[in-house]
Design a protein around this motif. Structure first.
Motif, PDB file in Angstrom:
ATOM      1  N   LYS A 125       3.487   1.395 -25.879  1.00 49.27           N
ATOM      2  CA  LYS A 125       4.318   1.208 -24.897  1.00 49.27           C
ATOM      3  C   LYS A 125       4.236   1.863 -23.695  1.00 49.27           C
ATOM      4  O   LYS A 125       3.065   2.706 -23.408  1.00 49.27           O
ATOM      5  CB  LYS A 125       5.766   1.998 -25.421  1.00 49.27           C
ATOM      6  N   LEU A 126       4.374   1.117 -22.719  1.00 50.68           N
ATOM      7  CA  LEU A 126       4.052   1.510 -21.270  1.00 50.68           C
ATOM      8  C   LEU A 126       4.455   2.815 -21.002  1.00 50.68           C
ATOM      9  O   LEU A 126       5.543   3.301 -21.321  1.00 50.68           O
ATOM     10  CB  LEU A 126       4.799   0.535 -20.171  1.00 50.68           C
ATOM     11  N   PRO A 127       3.545   3.625 -20.315  1.00 52.03           N
ATOM     12  CA  PRO A 127       4.016   5.028 -19.690  1.00 52.03           C
ATOM     13  C   PRO A 127       5.310   4.858 -18.803  1.00 52.03           C
ATOM     14  O   PRO A 127       5.636   3.867 -17.902  1.00 52.03           O
ATOM     15  CB  PRO A 127       2.822   5.584 -18.882  1.00 52.03           C
ATOM     16  N   ASP A 128       5.850   5.889 -18.833  1.00 53.82           N
ATOM     17  CA  ASP A 128       7.178   6.052 -17.808  1.00 53.82           C
ATOM     18  C   ASP A 128       6.545   5.668 -16.430  1.00 53.82           C
ATOM     19  O   ASP A 128       7.591   5.029 -15.515  1.00 53.82           O
ATOM     20  CB  ASP A 128       7.857   7.527 -17.760  1.00 53.82           C
ATOM     21  N   ALA A 129       5.552   6.172 -16.037  1.00 52.67           N
ATOM     22  CA  ALA A 129       5.173   6.018 -14.551  1.00 52.67           C
ATOM     23  C   ALA A 129       4.987   4.440 -14.374  1.00 52.67           C
ATOM     24  O   ALA A 129       5.278   3.896 -13.124  1.00 52.67           O
ATOM     25  CB  ALA A 129       3.591   6.743 -14.242  1.00 52.67           C
ATOM     26  N   THR A 130       4.389   3.673 -15.276  1.00 54.58           N
ATOM     27  CA  THR A 130       4.230   2.322 -15.203  1.00 54.58           C
ATOM     28  C   THR A 130       5.535   1.724 -15.200  1.00 54.58           C
ATOM     29  O   THR A 130       5.820   0.553 -14.253  1.00 54.58           O
ATOM     30  CB  THR A 130       3.338   1.739 -16.218  1.00 54.58           C
ATOM     31  N   GLU A 131       6.669   2.099 -15.922  1.00 54.91           N
ATOM     32  CA  GLU A 131       8.009   1.542 -16.059  1.00 54.91           C
ATOM     33  C   GLU A 131       8.513   1.890 -14.513  1.00 54.91           C
ATOM     34  O   GLU A 131       9.291   0.822 -14.109  1.00 54.91           O
ATOM     35  CB  GLU A 131       8.753   2.025 -16.938  1.00 54.91           C
ATOM     36  N   ASP A 132       8.452   2.913 -14.052  1.00 47.64           N
ATOM     37  CA  ASP A 132       8.861   3.245 -12.726  1.00 47.64           C
ATOM     38  C   ASP A 132       8.450   2.409 -11.848  1.00 47.64           C
ATOM     39  O   ASP A 132       9.074   1.956 -10.626  1.00 47.64           O
ATOM     40  CB  ASP A 132       8.627   4.746 -12.281  1.00 47.64           C
ATOM     41  N   ARG A 133       7.261   2.009 -11.737  1.00 50.97           N
ATOM     42  CA  ARG A 133       6.505   1.035 -10.468  1.00 50.97           C
ATOM     43  C   ARG A 133       7.171  -0.402 -10.963  1.00 50.97           C
ATOM     44  O   ARG A 133       7.485  -0.942  -9.797  1.00 50.97           O
ATOM     45  CB  ARG A 133       5.098   0.802 -10.994  1.00 50.97           C
ATOM     46  N   ILE A 134       7.452  -0.648 -11.944  1.00 46.52           N
ATOM     47  CA  ILE A 134       8.122  -2.068 -12.031  1.00 46.52           C
ATOM     48  C   ILE A 134       9.466  -2.009 -11.748  1.00 46.52           C
ATOM     49  O   ILE A 134       9.719  -2.948 -10.902  1.00 46.52           O
ATOM     50  CB  ILE A 134       8.157  -2.383 -13.741  1.00 46.52           C
ATOM     51  N   GLU A 135      10.110  -0.758 -12.147  1.00 46.63           N
ATOM     52  CA  GLU A 135      11.696  -0.769 -11.637  1.00 46.63           C
ATOM     53  C   GLU A 135      11.718  -0.810  -9.980  1.00 46.63           C
ATOM     54  O   GLU A 135      12.580  -1.343  -9.609  1.00 46.63           O
ATOM     55  CB  GLU A 135      12.259   0.357 -12.278  1.00 46.63           C
ATOM     56  N   ALA A 136      10.692  -0.130  -9.372  1.00 45.88           N
ATOM     57  CA  ALA A 136      10.944   0.111  -7.994  1.00 45.88           C
ATOM     58  C   ALA A 136      10.873  -1.261  -7.264  1.00 45.88           C
ATOM     59  O   ALA A 136      11.485  -1.376  -6.335  1.00 45.88           O
ATOM     60  CB  ALA A 136       9.861   1.014  -7.482  1.00 45.88           C
ATOM     61  N   LEU A 137       9.942  -2.177  -7.841  1.00 44.84           N
ATOM     62  CA  LEU A 137       9.701  -3.813  -7.304  1.00 44.84           C
ATOM     63  C   LEU A 137      10.840  -4.808  -7.536  1.00 44.84           C
ATOM     64  O   LEU A 137      11.104  -5.565  -7.064  1.00 44.84           O
ATOM     65  CB  LEU A 137       8.534  -4.099  -7.871  1.00 44.84           C
ATOM     66  N   MET A 138      11.895  -4.009  -8.629  1.00 49.77           N
ATOM     67  CA  MET A 138      13.226  -5.090  -8.745  1.00 49.77           C
ATOM     68  C   MET A 138      14.148  -4.672  -7.980  1.00 49.77           C
ATOM     69  O   MET A 138      15.335  -5.225  -7.810  1.00 49.77           O
ATOM     70  CB  MET A 138      13.385  -4.589 -10.033  1.00 49.77           C
ATOM     71  N   THR A 139      14.157  -3.372  -6.865  1.00 52.64           N
ATOM     72  CA  THR A 139      15.232  -3.039  -6.062  1.00 52.64           C
ATOM     73  C   THR A 139      14.962  -3.627  -4.658  1.00 52.64           C
ATOM     74  O   THR A 139      13.803  -3.829  -4.144  1.00 52.64           O
ATOM     75  CB  THR A 139      15.342  -1.449  -6.023  1.00 52.64           C
ATOM     76  N   GLY A 140      15.985  -4.248  -4.046  1.00 49.06           N
ATOM     77  CA  GLY A 140      15.649  -4.713  -2.519  1.00 49.06           C
ATOM     78  C   GLY A 140      15.125  -6.073  -2.650  1.00 49.06           C
ATOM     79  O   GLY A 140      15.361  -6.790  -3.530  1.00 49.06           O
TER      80      GLY A 140
END
Length: 442
Positions: A116-131
Motif C-alpha cells: 500500500k502507498l505510504p501515508d506521505a504519498t497519499e498526502d501528496r495525492i490529496e494535496a493535489l486534489m484541493t484547489g
C-alpha cells in the motif's frame, strides 16, 4: 479538514460520497504523483454495481495525465497487488470496499512492490486534489490508453495453484461472499484436487457480503456440518481475509491461523525471530498460547499496513489481524484469503491432524465486540459520560481482561471490544458500554 485517505484507501457510499467526479480527480492526482506519461497502472474491482462506474472515472483521470491503464475486471485485492508487482506496472488500483455493504465502495492503490502507498504519498495525492486543478493535460498522442487485460487474472490463479497442497480426497466448502473470489477460489481448490462446494458465488452487484463471507460465517458453519466437509473457508468481499471453519462447524479467526503457523515453525526450529505481529485487537489467549512455546506477540494499531510495517521492521515471518487478514511474509506483502486457506491446509497436513484437533489444542479468551453506529464516534474520548463508563468497566475487569474502544476508519461505527476470561463478564461489559455510546455519541 478530514483526511480523504482512511486506513484502507478512499471509502464512502458510491455516487454519494465516492462520486465519479472524485474518482476522476483522484485518478489525475495519483497519476501525476505516481509518474505520469510513460507508466502503466493496472485496475481491478470487486463485484459491486458501482464498480464499473468508478473504474471508468478513475481510468479517465489516469489517462488524462498520460498514464496507460489496463483493466482486469473482477479480481481479489491481493490478486491485484500481485499483478502490480509481477508485471510492468508502476502501480495498481483496486475498486472495493472489502467487507462493507454493497452501497459502499472504495479506491486503494498499491505500488509495484505490492505494498500500500505510504501515508506521505497519499498526502501528496490529496494535496493535489484541493484547489484549482493545474495538473498537465496532454493532447493527441500524449493521452493514455485503456486496455482490456482480464487474461492477467489467470497469472494470479496460477500462482495460487503453485502454492496449493494436493487435496485429493478432501471436501472443501467455500463461501465467496458473492465477491471477488467467486471465480478464482473454486478454480484453485479444484486444480489442487479437492471436491469443491462453492456457496455465495453468484454475485449480482447488490449481494456482496450479504449474510455471508468472513464477517458472517454462520451460514458456512451450517453448510460445512450439513455437507460433512473436511474444512470450510469464508472470504470477505475483496478476498483479503478469511475465516476458517473446521470439520465440526466451528469458526476460527486470524488468531487461530497465527497460532497454527507460528507454533508449527517454532517446533521445527524454523521461526526466526521467535515472534509474530498482531494488533491491539489480537486475543490475549493467543499471547498466552504462544508464550508456552517461547514465542512473543508484538502488537500494532489496527490495519494490515501497520502489521506489515512492523513485520518488515522486525523481520517477522507471520503477522495478521483477528479479522482474518494474515500475512505470510515469504509469499506476500498483504493479506490474501485464498493463500491463507491453502497455507492452513498445508500446516494441518504437516501436523497430521484435522483442523478441529488443532483448534482443541489452543485456548482463546472470550472476546465480544459491539459495533455501534455513531456519527460522533471520534468524540468518545471527550465525552464525560462515556469516559466514566469506560473507567468503571476497566475497574470491573481488573487484571482478568481488557477492553479496547476504536472508531472505525472505514465506516461510521464505534467498535467496542471486551476480552475477559469469563464470557458473561465480557458480554455484559460490552453491552453496557454500547448502551452509553448509543445514548451519547449517535
Amino acid at each position: 479538514m478530514t483526511r480523504l485517505f482512511g486506513t484502507d484507501g478512499v471509502r464512502g457510499v458510491a455516487n454519494l460520497d465516492l462520486t465519479p467526479e472524485l474518482a476522476l480527480r483522484l485518478g489525475r492526482a495519483a497519476g501525476h504523483v505516481l509518474g505520469g506519461p510513460g507508466h502503466s497502472v493496472v485496475i481491478g474491482r470487486d463485484t459491486r454495481r458501482s464498480g464499473r462506474m468508478l473504474e471508468s472515472a478513475l481510468a479517465a483521470g489516469l489517462c488524462s495525465v498520460g498514464m496507460e491503464v489496463r483493466l482486469v475486471g473482477h479480481i481479489p485485492t491481493p490478486g491485484l497487488a500481485y499483478l502490480a508487482k509481477a508485471h510492468d506496472f508502476i502501480a495498481g488500483a483496486v475498486i472495493s470496499a472489502s467487507h462493507n455493504p454493497a452501497p459502499d465502495n472504495g479506491i486503494k492503490f498499491f505500488d509495484n512492490r505490492a505494498q500500500k502507498l505510504p501515508d506521505a504519498t497519499e498526502d501528496r495525492i490529496e494535496a493535489l486534489m484541493t484547489g484549482e486543478d493545474t495538473l498537465p493535460r496532454p493532447t493527441e498522442g500524449g493521452i493514455g490508453l485503456v486496455g482490456d487485460a482480464r487474461g492477467l487474472v489467470k497469472d494470479y490463479e496460477d500462482f495460487l495453484v503453485s502454492m496449493a497442497p494436493r487435496l485429493e480426497g478432501m471436501r472443501i466448502a467455500l463461501d465467496c461472499a458473492n465477491g471477488s473470489t467467486y471465480r478464482v477460489a473454486p478454480a484453485v481448490f479444484a486444480h489442487a484436487g479437492a471436491e469443491v462446494l462453492a456457496f455465495f458465488d453468484t454475485p449480482d452487484g447488490l449481494n456482496i457480503n450479504a449474510g455471508s463471507g468472513a464477517t458472517a460465517p454462520e451460514a458456512l458453519q451450517r453448510l460445512v456440518a450439513q455437507n460433512k466437509a473436511d474444512a470450510g473457508f469464508a472470504f470477505d468481499g475483496d478476498g483479503d481475509r478469511v475465516i476458517v471453519v473446521d470439520e465440526r462447524g466451528r469458526a476460527h479467526n486470524g488468531d487461530f491461523v497465527l497460532a497454527l503457523a507460528a507454533r508449527h515453525f517454532a517446533r521445527h526450529g524454523r521461526l526466526d525471530p521467535m515472534l509474530v505481529v498482531g494488533t491491539v485487537m489480537t486475543n490475549g489467549g493467543l499471547e498466552s498460547t504462544l508464550a508456552k512455546d517461547g514465542i512473543a506477540l508484538v502488537r500494532t494499531q489496527v490495519g494490515d499496513r501497520y502489521v506489515w510495517e512492523e513485520m518488515e521492521r522486525r523481520g517477522a515471518q507471520f503477522g495478521g489481524e483477528s479479522s482474518g487478514h494474515v500475512i505470510f511474509r515469504e509469499y506476500s506483502a498483504t493479506g490474501d484469503g485464498i493463500l491463507t486457506a491453502l497455507e492452513v491446509l498445508h500446516l494441518a497436513r504437516n501436523e497430521g491432524r484435522t483442523l478441529a484437533q488443532l483448534a482443541d489444542d489452543m485456548q482463546f479468551w472470550p472476546q465480544v465486540t459491539r459495533n455501534v453506529k455513531a456519527a460522533r464516534r471520534r468524540e468518545w474520548e471527550q465525552n464525560d459520560a462515556f469516559r466514566a463508563a469506560k473507567k468503571e468497566a476497566e475497574i470491573t475487569l481488573g487484571s482478568t481482561g481488557r477492553l479496547l474502544v476504536r472508531p472505525s476508519g472505514t465506516e461510521p461505527v464505534l467498535r467496542i471490544t471486551v476480552e475477559a476470561r469469563d464470557a458473561t463478564l465480557a458480554s455484559s461489559t460490552a453491552d453496557m458500554l454500547a448502551r452509553v455510546a448509543e445514548r451519547e455519541l449517535v
